[in-house]
Design an enzyme around this catalytic site. Structure first.
Site, short mmCIF file in Angstrom:
data_model
loop_
_atom_site.label_atom_id
_atom_site.label_comp_id
_atom_site.label_asym_id
_atom_site.label_seq_id
_atom_site.Cartn_x
_atom_site.Cartn_y
_atom_site.Cartn_z
N THR A 185 0.84 -1.19 0.00
CA THR A 185 0.00 0.00 0.00
C THR A 185 0.88 1.24 0.00
O THR A 185 2.08 1.17 0.24
CB THR A 185 -0.91 0.00 1.23
OG1 THR A 185 -0.10 0.03 2.41
CG2 THR A 185 -1.79 -1.23 1.26
N GLU A 330 -5.76 -3.67 -2.10
CA GLU A 330 -6.34 -4.78 -1.34
C GLU A 330 -7.42 -5.55 -2.09
O GLU A 330 -7.86 -6.60 -1.64
CB GLU A 330 -6.92 -4.24 -0.03
CG GLU A 330 -5.89 -3.74 0.96
CD GLU A 330 -5.50 -2.28 0.79
OE1 GLU A 330 -4.90 -1.72 1.71
OE2 GLU A 330 -5.80 -1.70 -0.28
N LYS A 438 -14.64 18.17 8.79
CA LYS A 438 -15.70 18.28 9.78
C LYS A 438 -15.76 19.72 10.27
O LYS A 438 -14.88 20.20 10.97
CB LYS A 438 -15.47 17.33 10.95
CG LYS A 438 -16.69 17.20 11.87
CD LYS A 438 -16.51 16.07 12.88
CE LYS A 438 -17.80 15.85 13.65
NZ LYS A 438 -17.68 14.76 14.63
N TRP A 443 -20.31 17.39 8.00
CA TRP A 443 -19.28 16.91 7.10
C TRP A 443 -19.32 17.65 5.76
O TRP A 443 -20.39 17.88 5.20
CB TRP A 443 -19.44 15.42 6.86
CG TRP A 443 -19.28 14.58 8.09
CD1 TRP A 443 -20.27 13.96 8.78
CD2 TRP A 443 -18.06 14.27 8.76
NE1 TRP A 443 -19.75 13.28 9.86
CE2 TRP A 443 -18.40 13.45 9.87
CE3 TRP A 443 -16.73 14.61 8.56
CZ2 TRP A 443 -17.45 12.97 10.76
CZ3 TRP A 443 -15.77 14.12 9.44
CH2 TRP A 443 -16.14 13.32 10.52
#
Length: 542
Positions: A185, A330, A438, A443
Site C-alpha cells: 500500500t 487490497e 468536519k 461533514w
C-alpha cells in the site's frame, strides 16, 4: 454431497501459455526507456518467460521467495510477471516513486532475494544498498551493450541471463493458494503494508475484469495500461489482456500527453487506463497541439475521483467514453466500474455523465456495502453516507505478516472510504475518511468541492483540505492550479461554486499555486498539504 469435478488449480502461467497457443501472433508493443518502439508477440513473450524461469532456477531462487521488480511498463516487465510467478516465486513490484526510506523498508519487510531493475532506477538502489543485506543480486533489464556503470553487486544482465537458457520450461503445477504477487500500500500513514496475491485470486480477477462485465477485452482490442505495472499490477491488465487475446501497448516511462497521443495514434489504441491527472495532461496537449485521438473509444479512470467536467469534455470533444472505476491494492485491484450499458447509453447526456463520474457497480464476485457509525448497513438511496466495506475472492483476508488487523470487520475489509450507493447499485466515493472536513459538527466532501471547481474553465486542478478554525473546528480551503492563457478571477470561481455546492461548504480561502504534489500513482498528497496549511486560517485572522 460433493461434486465430482477435477480440482485443477488456476495458475498465472496458464494465462500466457494459453495466449501463446490461442493468440500466438497478437502483438505486445512497448516504448523502451531509450524511447524506441519494441514489438513482439505473445508467443515470443511465452518463450522468453520460459527462459527467465530457467534463469531463476540457475540463480538458486527457491519456491515462495520474493523476487522484486523496479521497472516501467515494458516487455521485460511483462516477462517478469509470468516468469517469476509461474516458476513458483513471488513477483514483488516496487513502486518507482518511493522515498529511499520507504524503499529500504519494503525490500527488507518483503525479504526480497533478487531485484530486476530498469537502468534509470539504479541510483535508487545504490542509495540503499548497504541497508538491504538480504538481496543476493541485481539484474539490469537491458542488452549487454547497454550495461551501465554501477556500484551494485552481484550484478547481472537480463539478456545475457536469458540467452544462456532454453525456451522450454516445465511449469510446476502449483497450488491455487500459492502466493504469486506482492504489492504494498502507499503507506500515507505509517509504514506500507503488503498485500499478498495468490494464483487463484489473480486468475479469477483477470477472468472477470477482462470480461464484458468490466474491461470487455477481445482479440479486436488494442489496450494501453498507462497506470504503472509497479502499481497494483497495472490494474491487472497484464493478466487480463493476454487472457482475452487483446493487443497490449505498454508506454514505458513516457506518460506525457505528447507520447501518449503518438502511441494511441500509431497503435490504434481503443482502450486505455490511468488516473485522472494523466487524462487531464493528454487533454491539455491535445488542446494546445490540435492533435487527434480518433481510435480511442474508452478510458478507464481510477485512483482518484472522476471529475465530472472531464467526463463531459472527453465525451463531447473527443467522443471517448469515460468509465469511472474503483478498486484498491487490497482488491487486486478492480472491483466496480461504470461500464457503458444500453440503459446508460440511452440516458440524456447530463444524467449519463453523472453516472460515469461515479465508481460504477460491483462486478460479479465482489460485494460492496456501506455502514453507518453503529456498524449497521446504510440505505442505498444515493444520499446516505457510510463507511465502505468490500469482500470477495480477490479481496485480501489479511495483510502480509498479519499486520493491519483492524481493517477487517465481520468478514468485510474496511476500505477507509466514505461512500454512497444509489438504488441501482452505483457507488460514489465521497471522500477518504481522513480527508472529509468536519466543520461545526457537519461533514464537507473535499471531492465534491474539487469537482465543482473544475467546471470553472481556468482551473486546471483543484485540491481541498481542512484547516483549523477557532469557531468551526475545521473549514475548507481550496488550492488550484490554472490553465495557461485562461482568464481567472476568484469571484468568477466562487460564483461557479455557489451554483454547485451548499453555501456553508464554500471554501474560506482559495489559493492559486504553481503545482500540487502527487504520489507516484497520481493521487494528491493531502497529508503534507494539511500539514503545510493547518494553521492558515487561524494565522491570517486579526
Amino acid at each position: 454431497m460433493k461434486g465430482r469435478m477435477m480440482q485443477v488449480p488456476l495458475l498465472t502461467s496458464d494465462i500466457l501459455k494459453n495466449a501463446m497457443q490461442r493468440y500466438p501472433d497478437q502483438q505486445v508493443v512497448s516504448r523502451t526507456n531509450e524511447g524506441s518502439i519494441h514489438r513482439y508477440t505473445y508467443a515470443d513473450a511465452y518463450r522468453r518467460s520460459c527462459q527467465l524461469a530457467n534463469a531463476l532456477a540457475r540463480l538458486g531462487v527457491e519456491r515462495g521467495e520474493r523476487v522484486a521488480t523496479l521497472a516501467w511498463n515494458n516487455f521485460r516487465h511483462l516477462e517478469l510477471y509470468y516468469g517469476i510467478s509461474g516458476y513458483g516465486a513471488v513477483v514483488h513490484t516496487l513502486n518507482a516513486r518511493l522515498f529511499a526510506e520507504q524503499l529500504q523498508y519494503i525490500i527488507n519487510h518483503a525479504e526480497d532475494r533478487l531485484i530486476f531493475v530498469d537502468a534509470p532506477f539504479l541510483p535508487m538502489l545504490e542509495e540503499v544498498r548497504e541497508q538491504i543485506p538480504g538481496v543476493r543480486g541485481f539484474i539490469v533489464n537491458c542488452d549487454p551493450e547497454q550495461m551501465p556503470e554501477t556500484t551494485l553487486a552481484p550484478l547481472y544482465c537480463y539478456e545475457t541471463l536469458l540467452a544462456a537458457e532454453s525456451v522450454v520450461f516445465d511449469w510446476p503445477r502449483l497450488q491455487a493458494t500459492d502466493a504469486s504477487g506482492l504489492c504494498y500500500t502507499s503507506g500515507t500513514t505509517g509504514n506500507p503494508k503488503g498485500v499478498l496475491y495468490d494464483h487463484h485470486s489473480s486468475v479469477l480477477h483477470a477472468m472477470m475484469s477482462g470480461s464484458s462485465q468490466y474491461l470487455d477485452f477481445s482479440e479486436r482490442s488494442s489496450v494501453m495500461p498507462v497506470v504503472p505495472m509497479y502499481h497494483v499490477c497495472a490494474w491487472g491488465v497484464p493478466f487480463s489482456a493476454p487472457l482475452y487475446g487483446a493487443k497490449l501497448v505498454l508506454p514505458g516511462p513516457s506518460m506525457d500527453g505528447v507520447s501518449l497521443q503518438a502511441l494511441i495514434e500509431q497503435e490504434a489504441v481503443d482502450k486505455a487506463y490511468a488516473v485522472p491527472t494523466v487524462w487531464l495532461g493528454l487533454h491539455n496537449y491535445l488542446e494546445a497541439s490540435g492533435k487527434r485521438i480518433d481510435s480511442l473509444k474508452l478510458v478507464g479512470v481510477g485512483g482518484a475521483a472522476s471529475p465530472r467536467a472531464l467526463v463531459k469534455l472527453y465525451a463531447e470533444r473527443y467522443n471517448v467514453y469515460w468509465m469511472g472505476i474503483w478498486g484498491m491494492t487490497e482488491t487486486s485491484p478492480l472491483a466496480t466500474a461504470a461500464i457503458p450499458t444500453p440503459a446508460l447509453e440511452a440516458m440524456e447526456a447530463e444524467a449519463r455523465y453523472d453516472l460515469q463520474a461515479t465508481a460504477g457497480r460491483a462486478m460479479f464476485g465482489v460485494e460492496i456495502e456501506i455502514f453507518d457509525a453503529n456498524g449497521e448497513p446504510a440505505p442505498h438511496d444515493g444520499e446516505s453516507r457510510g463507511n465502505l466495506r468490500v469482500r470477495g475472492p480477490w479481496v485480501l483476508a489479511s495483510y502480509f505478516k498479519g499486520e493491519g488487523s483492524g481493517s477487517f470487520v465481520d468478514g468485510w475489509f474496511d476500505t477507509g472510504d466514505v461512500a454512497v450507493i444509489n438504488p441501482d447499485g452505483y457507488l460514489k466515493i465521497v471522500d477518504r475518511s481522513k480527508d472529509v472536513i468536519k466543520s461545526g459538527g457537519e461533514w464537507i466532501s473535499s471531492v465534491d468541492l474539487e469537482n465543482a471547481a473544475l467546471n470553472y474553465d481556468a482551473v486546471n486542478e483543484a485540491c481541498v483540505i481542512g484547516a483549523r478554525h477557532e469557531k468551526w473546528d475545521e473549514r475548507p480551503i481550496m488550492l488550484v492550479t490554472l490553465k495557461p492563457g485562461k482568464h481567472y478571477d476568484e469571484a468568477g470561481l466562487r460564483a461557479e461554486l455557489e451554483q454547485r455546492v451548499a453555501k456553508w461548504w464554500m471554501p474560506d480561502a482559495i489559493i492559486v499555486v504553481d503545482e500540487l504534489p502527487h504520489t507516484g500513482t497520481g493521487k494528491l498528497r493531502k497529508v503534507e498539504l494539511r500539514q503545510d496549511y493547518a494553521g492558515f486560517l487561524i494565522n491570517r485572522q486579526p
